[in-house]
Design a protein around this motif. Structure first.
Motif, PDB file in Angstrom:
ATOM      1  N   ILE A  29       4.171   1.637   2.381  1.00 48.71           N
ATOM      2  CA  ILE A  29       3.878   1.508   3.810  1.00 48.71           C
ATOM      3  C   ILE A  29       4.473   0.195   4.319  1.00 48.71           C
ATOM      4  O   ILE A  29       4.307  -0.856   3.693  1.00 48.71           O
ATOM      5  CB  ILE A  29       2.361   1.528   4.047  1.00 48.71           C
ATOM      6  CG1 ILE A  29       1.800   2.892   3.634  1.00 48.71           C
ATOM      7  CG2 ILE A  29       2.033   1.229   5.503  1.00 48.71           C
ATOM      8  CD1 ILE A  29       0.303   2.998   3.778  1.00 48.71           C
ATOM      9  N   ARG A  50      -4.934  10.956   8.163  1.00 46.41           N
ATOM     10  CA  ARG A  50      -3.848  10.155   7.606  1.00 46.41           C
ATOM     11  C   ARG A  50      -3.584  10.567   6.155  1.00 46.41           C
ATOM     12  O   ARG A  50      -4.429  11.183   5.493  1.00 46.41           O
ATOM     13  CB  ARG A  50      -4.171   8.665   7.680  1.00 46.41           C
ATOM     14  CG  ARG A  50      -5.165   8.201   6.658  1.00 46.41           C
ATOM     15  CD  ARG A  50      -5.335   6.692   6.686  1.00 46.41           C
ATOM     16  NE  ARG A  50      -6.079   6.240   5.521  1.00 46.41           N
ATOM     17  CZ  ARG A  50      -6.424   4.972   5.319  1.00 46.41           C
ATOM     18  NH1 ARG A  50      -6.109   4.046   6.223  1.00 46.41           N
ATOM     19  NH2 ARG A  50      -7.078   4.626   4.231  1.00 46.41           N
ATOM     20  N   VAL A  85       0.879  -1.172   0.000  1.00 46.02           N
ATOM     21  CA  VAL A  85       0.000   0.000   0.000  1.00 46.02           C
ATOM     22  C   VAL A  85       0.914   1.218   0.000  1.00 46.02           C
ATOM     23  O   VAL A  85       1.946   1.240   0.675  1.00 46.02           O
ATOM     24  CB  VAL A  85      -0.909   0.002   1.238  1.00 46.02           C
ATOM     25  CG1 VAL A  85      -1.775   1.259   1.265  1.00 46.02           C
ATOM     26  CG2 VAL A  85      -1.783  -1.251   1.259  1.00 46.02           C
ATOM     27  N   TRP A  86       0.520   2.261  -0.749  1.00 43.84           N
ATOM     28  CA  TRP A  86       1.400   3.419  -0.941  1.00 43.84           C
ATOM     29  C   TRP A  86       0.763   4.690  -0.393  1.00 43.84           C
ATOM     30  O   TRP A  86      -0.404   4.975  -0.652  1.00 43.84           O
ATOM     31  CB  TRP A  86       1.701   3.605  -2.428  1.00 43.84           C
ATOM     32  CG  TRP A  86       2.441   2.448  -3.015  1.00 43.84           C
ATOM     33  CD1 TRP A  86       1.923   1.254  -3.408  1.00 43.84           C
ATOM     34  CD2 TRP A  86       3.849   2.382  -3.246  1.00 43.84           C
ATOM     35  NE1 TRP A  86       2.904   0.438  -3.891  1.00 43.84           N
ATOM     36  CE2 TRP A  86       4.111   1.104  -3.805  1.00 43.84           C
ATOM     37  CE3 TRP A  86       4.915   3.271  -3.073  1.00 43.84           C
ATOM     38  CZ2 TRP A  86       5.386   0.706  -4.166  1.00 43.84           C
ATOM     39  CZ3 TRP A  86       6.183   2.872  -3.422  1.00 43.84           C
ATOM     40  CH2 TRP A  86       6.412   1.594  -3.961  1.00 43.84           C
ATOM     41  N   GLU A  87       1.538   5.437   0.365  1.00 42.17           N
ATOM     42  CA  GLU A  87       1.116   6.761   0.814  1.00 42.17           C
ATOM     43  C   GLU A  87       1.483   7.771  -0.261  1.00 42.17           C
ATOM     44  O   GLU A  87       2.574   7.721  -0.829  1.00 42.17           O
ATOM     45  CB  GLU A  87       1.781   7.128   2.136  1.00 42.17           C
ATOM     46  CG  GLU A  87       1.224   6.359   3.314  1.00 42.17           C
ATOM     47  CD  GLU A  87       1.835   6.776   4.629  1.00 42.17           C
ATOM     48  OE1 GLU A  87       1.175   6.593   5.678  1.00 42.17           O
ATOM     49  OE2 GLU A  87       2.980   7.267   4.617  1.00 42.17           O
ATOM     50  N   ARG A 100      -3.850   7.410   0.229  1.00 43.43           N
ATOM     51  CA  ARG A 100      -3.266   6.115  -0.138  1.00 43.43           C
ATOM     52  C   ARG A 100      -3.618   5.749  -1.581  1.00 43.43           C
ATOM     53  O   ARG A 100      -4.689   6.092  -2.085  1.00 43.43           O
ATOM     54  CB  ARG A 100      -3.740   5.017   0.822  1.00 43.43           C
ATOM     55  CG  ARG A 100      -3.229   5.231   2.238  1.00 43.43           C
ATOM     56  CD  ARG A 100      -3.521   4.055   3.141  1.00 43.43           C
ATOM     57  NE  ARG A 100      -2.885   4.228   4.441  1.00 43.43           N
ATOM     58  CZ  ARG A 100      -2.873   3.291   5.387  1.00 43.43           C
ATOM     59  NH1 ARG A 100      -3.488   2.112   5.178  1.00 43.43           N
ATOM     60  NH2 ARG A 100      -2.271   3.510   6.539  1.00 43.43           N
ATOM     61  N   ARG A 101      -2.677   5.023  -2.173  1.00 45.82           N
ATOM     62  CA  ARG A 101      -2.860   4.561  -3.547  1.00 45.82           C
ATOM     63  C   ARG A 101      -2.561   3.068  -3.615  1.00 45.82           C
ATOM     64  O   ARG A 101      -1.752   2.536  -2.844  1.00 45.82           O
ATOM     65  CB  ARG A 101      -1.935   5.330  -4.502  1.00 45.82           C
ATOM     66  CG  ARG A 101      -2.205   6.835  -4.557  1.00 45.82           C
ATOM     67  CD  ARG A 101      -3.528   7.116  -5.244  1.00 45.82           C
ATOM     68  NE  ARG A 101      -3.791   8.551  -5.377  1.00 45.82           N
ATOM     69  CZ  ARG A 101      -4.493   9.259  -4.495  1.00 45.82           C
ATOM     70  NH1 ARG A 101      -4.970   8.662  -3.408  1.00 45.82           N
ATOM     71  NH2 ARG A 101      -4.711  10.548  -4.694  1.00 45.82           N
ATOM     72  N   TYR A 102      -3.223   2.411  -4.598  1.00 44.88           N
ATOM     73  CA  TYR A 102      -3.099   0.962  -4.738  1.00 44.88           C
ATOM     74  C   TYR A 102      -2.817   0.614  -6.200  1.00 44.88           C
ATOM     75  O   TYR A 102      -3.548   1.041  -7.093  1.00 44.88           O
ATOM     76  CB  TYR A 102      -4.379   0.264  -4.273  1.00 44.88           C
ATOM     77  CG  TYR A 102      -4.829   0.696  -2.892  1.00 44.88           C
ATOM     78  CD1 TYR A 102      -4.399   0.032  -1.759  1.00 44.88           C
ATOM     79  CD2 TYR A 102      -5.681   1.801  -2.747  1.00 44.88           C
ATOM     80  CE1 TYR A 102      -4.808   0.431  -0.492  1.00 44.88           C
ATOM     81  CE2 TYR A 102      -6.098   2.214  -1.488  1.00 44.88           C
ATOM     82  CZ  TYR A 102      -5.653   1.532  -0.359  1.00 44.88           C
ATOM     83  OH  TYR A 102      -6.050   1.958   0.895  1.00 44.88           O
ATOM     84  N   ASP A 113      -8.582   5.290  -2.078  1.00 42.37           N
ATOM     85  CA  ASP A 113      -9.653   5.026  -1.119  1.00 42.37           C
ATOM     86  C   ASP A 113     -10.931   5.764  -1.535  1.00 42.37           C
ATOM     87  O   ASP A 113     -10.870   6.849  -2.144  1.00 42.37           O
ATOM     88  CB  ASP A 113      -9.233   5.497   0.282  1.00 42.37           C
ATOM     89  CG  ASP A 113      -8.148   4.625   0.878  1.00 42.37           C
ATOM     90  OD1 ASP A 113      -8.151   3.407   0.603  1.00 42.37           O
ATOM     91  OD2 ASP A 113      -7.291   5.159   1.614  1.00 42.37           O
ATOM     92  N   TYR A 158       5.343   9.029  -3.750  1.00 42.42           N
ATOM     93  CA  TYR A 158       4.735   7.808  -3.218  1.00 42.42           C
ATOM     94  C   TYR A 158       5.748   7.149  -2.274  1.00 42.42           C
ATOM     95  O   TYR A 158       6.938   7.082  -2.585  1.00 42.42           O
ATOM     96  CB  TYR A 158       4.420   6.812  -4.321  1.00 42.42           C
ATOM     97  CG  TYR A 158       3.243   7.146  -5.197  1.00 42.42           C
ATOM     98  CD1 TYR A 158       2.041   6.455  -5.054  1.00 42.42           C
ATOM     99  CD2 TYR A 158       3.329   8.123  -6.184  1.00 42.42           C
ATOM    100  CE1 TYR A 158       0.955   6.736  -5.881  1.00 42.42           C
ATOM    101  CE2 TYR A 158       2.250   8.420  -7.009  1.00 42.42           C
ATOM    102  CZ  TYR A 158       1.065   7.715  -6.849  1.00 42.42           C
ATOM    103  OH  TYR A 158      -0.003   7.995  -7.658  1.00 42.42           O
TER     104      TYR A 158
END
Length: 259
Positions: free
Chosen positions: A244, A169, A144-146, A172-174, A184, A241
């Motif tokens: 996590i 928070r 999972v990427w912030e 986030r990217r997927y 999200d 990016y």
């Protein structure tokens, strides 16, 4: 005739002196021989002192000794002999070293968690994977990427970003195996638009990487870097990016084979 007789008499007169010289040489040789005899036990002592430590101490004690060495020193012990290799490659020895290596790491390589793999082999593979700077699709999809905007991004975007507002928070990217990307639900920046990604790697002679980046849609390409804790970072001048940490993920992450 008289001259010959005189020479003969002189030789006879010198005979005792010559005999004495031979006796002196013989005595010196005898003393040298005795000294050599006395030195023989010393040679045996040296041989005993240089005896293989594995034969002297045994396997269990050698394992305790090697457990106090760093991983590199233990790896060198593998090269001493077959007997040393059998001891220095023991799972009892490498299991705690592997746990120490993984401590504090963001990601644990999948290839080091193959079932049936020895701890020594797992340690070696984990170290090699930790030095890898080429990101693969498995790495993108497994984490999972912030996401956050950089300072150069337009102010309007930064005002929507929790990273700059200091609220909630981070976004986030997927990444997905089919080449798509998602966010999200309710992400204000995302807006529900379609996204696709690709990784580009150009390699020159002898496998040297000349260029390597990740690109999303037609946005500027992102350079790839890796941190000391084995996490990844993708960035350009607009946004960044960061993967996590997920060291507790069952089976590990990343490609199954060495890259």
């Amino acid at each position: 005739m008289a001259h010959t007789t005189t020479q003969l008499q002189q030789k006879q007169n010198n005979a005792p002196e010559t005999t004495e010289k031979y006796d002196a040489v013989g005595e010196e040789m005898e003393r040298h021989r005795k000294r050599r005899k006395r030195k023989k036990p010393e040679k045996q002592t040296v041989q005993e002192e240089t005896k293989d430590p594995l034969e002297v101490f045994g396997t269990d004690i050698m394992l305790k000794i090697l457990s106090n060495l760093d991983a590199r020193s233990v790896a060198l012990c593998l090269l001493v002999s077959r007997a040393w290799h059998a001891v220095a490659s023991s799972d009892r020895l490498w299991a705690p070293k592997l746990d120490e290596l993984w401590l504090g790491k963001a990601h644990i390589p999948r290839l080091s968690q193959i079932r049936g793999l020895s701890k020594w082999a797992a340690y070696s593979l984990a170290v090699m994977d930790g030095k890898r700077n080429r990101i693969m699709k498995d790495d993108l999809c497994d984490h999972v990427w912030e996401f956050h905007f950089n300072k150069a991004a337009p102010e309007y975007w930064r005002n929507l970003d929790p990273y700059w507002k200091g609220t909630g928070r981070l976004m986030r990217r997927y990444f997905h195996p089919d080449g798509s990307q998602s966010a999200d639900p309710g992400d204000k920046v995302w807006g529900g638009h379609e996204c696709c990604y690709l990784t580009v790697t150009s390699i020159v002679g002898e496998g040297k990487i000349r260029e390597h980046y990740v690109r999303i849609n037609r946005w500027p390409r992102m350079s790839v870097s890796r941190k000391q804790d084995w996490s990844w970072e993708l960035s350009n001048y607009l946004y960044s990016y960061s993967s996590i940490p997920d060291a507790d993920k069952e089976g590990g992450t990343g490609p199954l084979y060495e890259v």
